[in-house]
Structure formats: structure tokens, C-alpha cells
Write a protein that holds these residues in place. Structure first.
Motif, PDB file in Angstrom:
ATOM      1  N   PHE A 107     -19.967   9.211  -1.791  1.00 21.26           N
ATOM      2  CA  PHE A 107     -21.201   9.438  -2.558  1.00 21.26           C
ATOM      3  C   PHE A 107     -22.429   9.206  -1.677  1.00 21.26           C
ATOM      4  CE2 PHE A 107     -24.750   8.005  -5.192  1.00 21.26           C
ATOM      5  CZ  PHE A 107     -24.754   8.922  -6.236  1.00 21.26           C
ATOM      6  N   LEU A 143     -13.713  11.078  -5.146  1.00 20.03           N
ATOM      7  CA  LEU A 143     -15.031  11.226  -5.786  1.00 20.03           C
ATOM      8  C   LEU A 143     -14.989  12.485  -6.646  1.00 20.03           C
ATOM      9  CD1 LEU A 143     -18.035  10.196  -5.923  1.00 20.03           C
ATOM     10  CD2 LEU A 143     -18.538  11.939  -4.210  1.00 20.03           C
ATOM     11  N   GLY A 147     -19.664  13.878  -9.237  1.00 21.95           N
ATOM     12  CA  GLY A 147     -20.287  12.820  -8.438  1.00 21.95           C
ATOM     13  C   GLY A 147     -20.894  13.360  -7.158  1.00 21.95           C
ATOM     14  N   ILE A 150     -24.054  15.235  -8.075  1.00 26.57           N
ATOM     15  CA  ILE A 150     -25.152  14.296  -8.365  1.00 26.57           C
ATOM     16  C   ILE A 150     -25.779  13.808  -7.057  1.00 26.57           C
ATOM     17  CG2 ILE A 150     -25.692  11.987  -9.274  1.00 26.57           C
ATOM     18  CD1 ILE A 150     -23.446  12.533 -11.406  1.00 26.57           C
ATOM     19  N   PHE A 205     -25.322   6.038  -9.547  1.00 22.69           N
ATOM     20  CA  PHE A 205     -24.064   5.547  -8.969  1.00 22.69           C
ATOM     21  C   PHE A 205     -23.377   4.544  -9.903  1.00 22.69           C
ATOM     22  CE2 PHE A 205     -21.698   2.592  -6.155  1.00 22.69           C
ATOM     23  CZ  PHE A 205     -20.770   3.509  -5.668  1.00 22.69           C
ATOM     24  N   LEU A 208     -21.894   6.447 -12.758  1.00 21.94           N
ATOM     25  CA  LEU A 208     -20.736   7.214 -12.267  1.00 21.94           C
ATOM     26  C   LEU A 208     -19.518   6.307 -12.116  1.00 21.94           C
ATOM     27  CD1 LEU A 208     -19.943  10.080 -11.098  1.00 21.94           C
ATOM     28  CD2 LEU A 208     -20.449   9.129  -8.849  1.00 21.94           C
ATOM     29  N   LYS A 209     -19.721   5.131 -11.490  1.00 23.95           N
ATOM     30  CA  LYS A 209     -18.604   4.174 -11.311  1.00 23.95           C
ATOM     31  C   LYS A 209     -18.050   3.735 -12.658  1.00 23.95           C
ATOM     32  CE  LYS A 209     -17.430   2.047  -7.916  1.00 23.95           C
ATOM     33  NZ  LYS A 209     -16.253   2.254  -7.053  1.00 23.95           N
ATOM     34  N   MET A 212     -15.957   6.528 -14.061  1.00 24.22           N
ATOM     35  CA  MET A 212     -14.717   6.700 -13.296  1.00 24.22           C
ATOM     36  C   MET A 212     -13.703   5.631 -13.689  1.00 24.22           C
ATOM     37  SD  MET A 212     -16.266   7.715  -9.556  1.00 24.22           S
ATOM     38  CE  MET A 212     -14.719   7.543  -8.635  1.00 24.22           C
ATOM     39  N   SER A 219     -11.259  13.901 -10.375  1.00 28.18           N
ATOM     40  CA  SER A 219     -11.601  14.690  -9.193  1.00 28.18           C
ATOM     41  C   SER A 219     -11.126  16.122  -9.392  1.00 28.18           C
ATOM     42  CB  SER A 219     -10.925  14.083  -7.965  1.00 28.18           C
ATOM     43  OG  SER A 219     -11.286  14.784  -6.826  1.00 28.18           O
ATOM     44  N   ARG A 444     -26.099  14.464 -16.845  1.00 29.07           N
ATOM     45  CA  ARG A 444     -25.756  13.289 -16.026  1.00 29.07           C
ATOM     46  C   ARG A 444     -26.988  12.718 -15.334  1.00 29.07           C
ATOM     47  NH1 ARG A 444     -21.468  10.035 -15.594  1.00 29.07           N
ATOM     48  NH2 ARG A 444     -20.197  10.937 -17.186  1.00 29.07           N
TER      49      ARG A 444
END
Length: 464
Positions: A107, A143, A147, A150, A205, A208-209, A212, A219, A444
């Protein structure tokens, strides 16, 4: 200051409200935008035939505006598919794969490299390069494609484009309108861009984490498809030949970067160079991998790429048409002039907002930010800069200080919204290269970018 708002302005404002409301409820807005184009045309011309024709004309205008981006994405897609089919892609990305081991590293690496390339050549050619080289590595280490999109988007179309420190088109446009030097705008924008950049990328970030971890994002393999995977078995390339191609292709793109520097190619010219190089790579790879069948295979991959490009842009064209009407496209689309004294529907609305607000430092900063957001809605990024610059000069004179900081704030808000982080048709390059839905990418980006804009506008108060 400015002109009286007309029925055209109120209709446009109503339809902007409707589109935002529908996007909030995750509904499609094509019908609303087409209806908006028709009503604006009818209000302007009073002719039913001209209003019906303007729907088609608006599509034509929009396609002509977007065509260079559609083409470069189609060509990069074609090239990527043949490289995957021939098995060259795996070898080409292996050095990066050794360096990038985690989704987090992918990322931030994609983001920072994207930002550096975008400073020199603007984001569209940078997106094409990133898609060809770093995207497959990011997907491999886990990733999600979203992601990667972004990261490209926020660092390229956000941080790099809103500063535009090297090419300096944005600060020159803003500075000329505000009556100050481009260097003053750049100096004032540096602290604000750092704040905006850190807030948006860290927020994005973290979100996103979180998703995930919850398993909401998987992915996705960029351009790869079952067809391509099947086709890889047909490739006639030996390992040494694949290695030669894996070395030559990155060198060709590196050569592109050198040519951009030496020949001073920027924006559309830089994109064209990358597009042309990608076509040549497609042809030579096809000849090496498919020999007698090369003629047919090259055409097949080109068609697949073009289908991909138009499939991605299909939903966007009618929507972008409506918003281009508010920018510089009204007369070409509708065939009748704007009301006398108008500088474009969106610019008129921004000017009216600024005129309606009492002048204090706080209201000045938030008004400039609001005007930047409104003018960014046409998805161009740069078209609103003369307006935000001139309004910043007015507020700066009234407050007695802070013209440069207000101009920089207007530039940042306009470009972050319109240059390609929140408006779906403006962030298509990153979405298409990563093979993700541009509307999903816009959703997002919404929380990180809005958070960043609020924090940056508050921070700007300390510099005015």
C-alpha cells in the motif's frame, strides 16, 4: 459580485442534490443525470427537438473529453493480458515481489512511488506505469485491488496533483486568479498538503486494514481472466526469451520516463508516449509468443482491451455528461449560450455562495473549501481554480491577510474533489487499471477525504 442565478442554476442545483442523495443510498444515477441534461437543454432552448438531440450530443462531448484515458487504459489492459498469457508478467515483477512482502508495505510503496511519478508527469501516465509494474506484486502479497486503487488515487490524484510542485499548472492558475505568484501559492500549500495527505492516507489505510481483517475485501487479480489463464498454456516462449522480455519491458518504460524529462512531455503527451510504447510491446510480445498466429492474436488482445475500456466507462459517460454541462461544456452540448455574464453554471453557484457569506477568517476558510468542493463536482479538478483563486483574493483583501493560504486551500479542495478522489468519472484511471468499480472506490475514499478536508480547513485558519 457575479450574476443573478437563473432557472438553469436552480435546476442544476436540484439535480446535484438528487445525485448525491441517490449515491448515498447506493442507487444508480444514470436516469437522473440524463433527465437533468434534457431539462437544462429544454430550459435553455425551449425546443423539444434540440433538447432530445442534446442528450446524444452531451454523450459525444463527454466521450471526446474522456477518449484519451479510455484508450490508454484499453491498451494497457491489452498489453497486461498478453504479458500474463505469455508468462512474462511473473518474471517481470519478481524483483519487486522480493522487496514487497506484506499488504501494508505494498500500500505505502504503491502510494509513494505513485506520488513521485505524478509530481513529474501528472497522475494518468503514472497510473498506467503502476498498473503495468507494481499492481501485480501488490495483489500477490494480499493487498486487495481496491486497496491498490485507493493508494494510487490518494497519493497521485490527491497529494501530488493538489500540490503540482514541479509542473506548476495548478499553482499558476490559482495564483494568476488571486493576483499572487505561483511560488507563493506553493509555499502556502506545503503545510496544508502535508496535513491533508497524512490524514487521508492514514485514515484510508486504517479503514482498509479493518475491512481486510473482517474479510470484507479479497485480493482480485487485476486484468487476469480465465481466458488469459487458459491462453498461457498456448504460449510458445522459452524461459530465456521470457527473461529477455522481462528485462526489456521495464527498461522501455524507464526510457519513457527519461524521454518525458528530456522532451518535457506532460499530461496528455506523456500518456500518449506510454500508450504507444504499450502497443509496441503488445505487438512484439505477440510475434514472439504466437509466431504465425501473431496477426490474429494481436487484434484479439486489442479488442479485449477496448471492450474492457468501454465496459468500465459505459456507466460513467451519461453521468459525466451532466456534470460537464456545469463546467465548460454547456454551449457545445446544448448548442445555445449560457445566460449573459455567466462563467459556467458551477462557477456561478460557487460565486453566489461566496457572495452570500459574511467575511470573517473562519467563514472565509470554510467558504473557500465549500466553493472548492462545488467547483470540483465537474470532475475536472483544474476548471474551478480560477474561481477559488479570485474568491481567495476577495476574502484576503477583506480580512487583511492570508490570500496565499486561502488560495492554496481552494486549490487543495478543488483538486482533491474534482481531480480524481471523490468524483467517480474522475477516478476512473486508477479504478480501471485495478479492475475495480469506480463508484465503490469513490465510496471508499469518501470518509478519508472528507475527514482530511475538514482537518485541513481548520488547520488553514492558523496560517491565514
Amino acid at each position: 459580485m457575479g450574476m443573478e442565478l437563473t432557472a438553469l442554476h436552480w435546476i442544476y442545483l436540484l439535480f446535484i442534490g438528487l445525485t448525491i442523495l441517490l449515491m448515498f443510498f447506493r442507487r444508480d444515477i444514470t436516469i437522473v443525470c440524463v433527465t437533468g441534461v434534457f431539462l437544462l437543454a429544454f430550459t435553455s432552448t425551449g425546443s423539444l427537438a434540440a433538447s432530445i438531440s442534446s442528450i446524444f450530443t452531451s454523450f459525444m462531448y463527454t466521450i471526446s473529453e474522456l477518449l484519451s484515458i479510455i484508450l490508454v487504459i484499453a491498451i494497457i489492459s491489452s498489453m497486461s493480458k498478453i504479458l500474463m498469457a505469455a508468462g512474462i508478467n511473473d518474471l517481470m515483477i519478481s524483483p519487486f515481489a522480493r522487496a514487497i512482502k506484506t499488504p501494508a508495505l505494498a500500500f505505502w510503496t504503491i502510494g509513494i512511488v505513485m506520488m513521485i511519478i505524478s509530481w513529474f508527469f501528472w497522475p494518468s501516465p503514472a497510473v498506467a506505469l503502476m498498473g503495468a509494474v507494481l499492481l501485480p506484486v501488490a495483489l500477490r502479497v494480499g493487498l486487495p485491488a481496491l486497496g491498490a486503487a485507493i493508494a494510487m488515487n490518494l497519493f497521485g490524484h490527491g497529494i501530488a496533483l493538489s500540490g503540482d510542485f514541479i509542473i506548476q499548472a495548478a499553482p499558476k492558475l490559482s495564483g494568476d486568479a488571486a493576483g499572487i505568484a505561483a511560488s507563493d501559492v506553493i509555499a502556502a500549500s506545503i503545510p496544508l498538503i502535508i496535513i491533508m495527505g497524512v490524514v487521508t492516507t492514514v485514515t484510508a489505510f486504517i479503514l482498509l486494514k479493518r475491512d481486510m481483517k473482517k474479510g470484507k475485501l479479497n485480493s482480485v487479480k487485476g486484468f487476469a481472466s480465465e481466458e488469459v489463464m487458459k491462453e498461457s498454456e498456448e504460449s510458445e516462449l522459452s524461459l530465456p526469451v521470457k527473461r529477455i522480455f522481462a528485462v526489456i519491458i521495464p527498461l522501455l518504460f524507464a526510457g519513457n520516463i527519461v524521454m518525458m524529462f528530456t522532451l518535457n512531455l506532460q499530461g496528455g503527451e506523456a500518456t500518449a508516449l506510454i500508450g504507444g510504447t504499450s502497443v509496441l510491446i503488445l505487438i512484439f510480445t505477440s510475434i514472439a509468443a504466437h509466431k504465425q498466429q501473431a496477426l490474429e492474436k494481436t487484434t484479439k488482445f486489442l479488442i479485449e482491451g477496448l471492450q474492457f475500456g468501454f465496459r468500465v466507462f459505459g456507466p460513467v459517460i451519461p453521468i459525466a455528461a451532466f456534470f460537464y454541462l456545469g463546467g465548460g461544456g454547456f454551449e457545445q452540448m446544448i448548442g445555445s449560450p449560457l445566460p449573459e455574464g455567466s462563467e459556467g453554471i458551477i462557477n456561478d453557484l460557487g460565486t453566489a455562495l461566496a457572495a452570500a457569506v459574511p467575511v470573517t477568517k473562519t467563514l472565509g476558510a470554510f467558504t473557500i473549501a465549500a466553493v472548492g468542493v462545488i467547483t470540483g463536482l465537474d470532475g475536472s479538478g483544474f476548471s474551478g481554480l480560477p474561481l477559488t483563486g479570485s474568491i481567495a483574493a476577495l476574502f484576503g483583501k477583506a480580512i487583511g491577510s492570508g490570500t496565499a493560504s486561502l488560495t492554496a486551500l481552494g486549490q487543495i479542495t478543488t483538486i482533491w474533489v474534482g481531480g480524481g478522489t471523490l468524483i467517480p468519472w474522475a477516478l476512473i484511471p486508477a479504478a480501471a487499471i485495478c479492475n475495480v468499480d469506480p463508484f465503490e472506490l469513490a465510496r471508499r475514499n469518501l470518509v478519508p477525504v472528507i475527514t482530511g478536508l475538514i482537518v485541513t480547513t481548520i488547520a488553514a485558519l492558523f496560517f491565514i
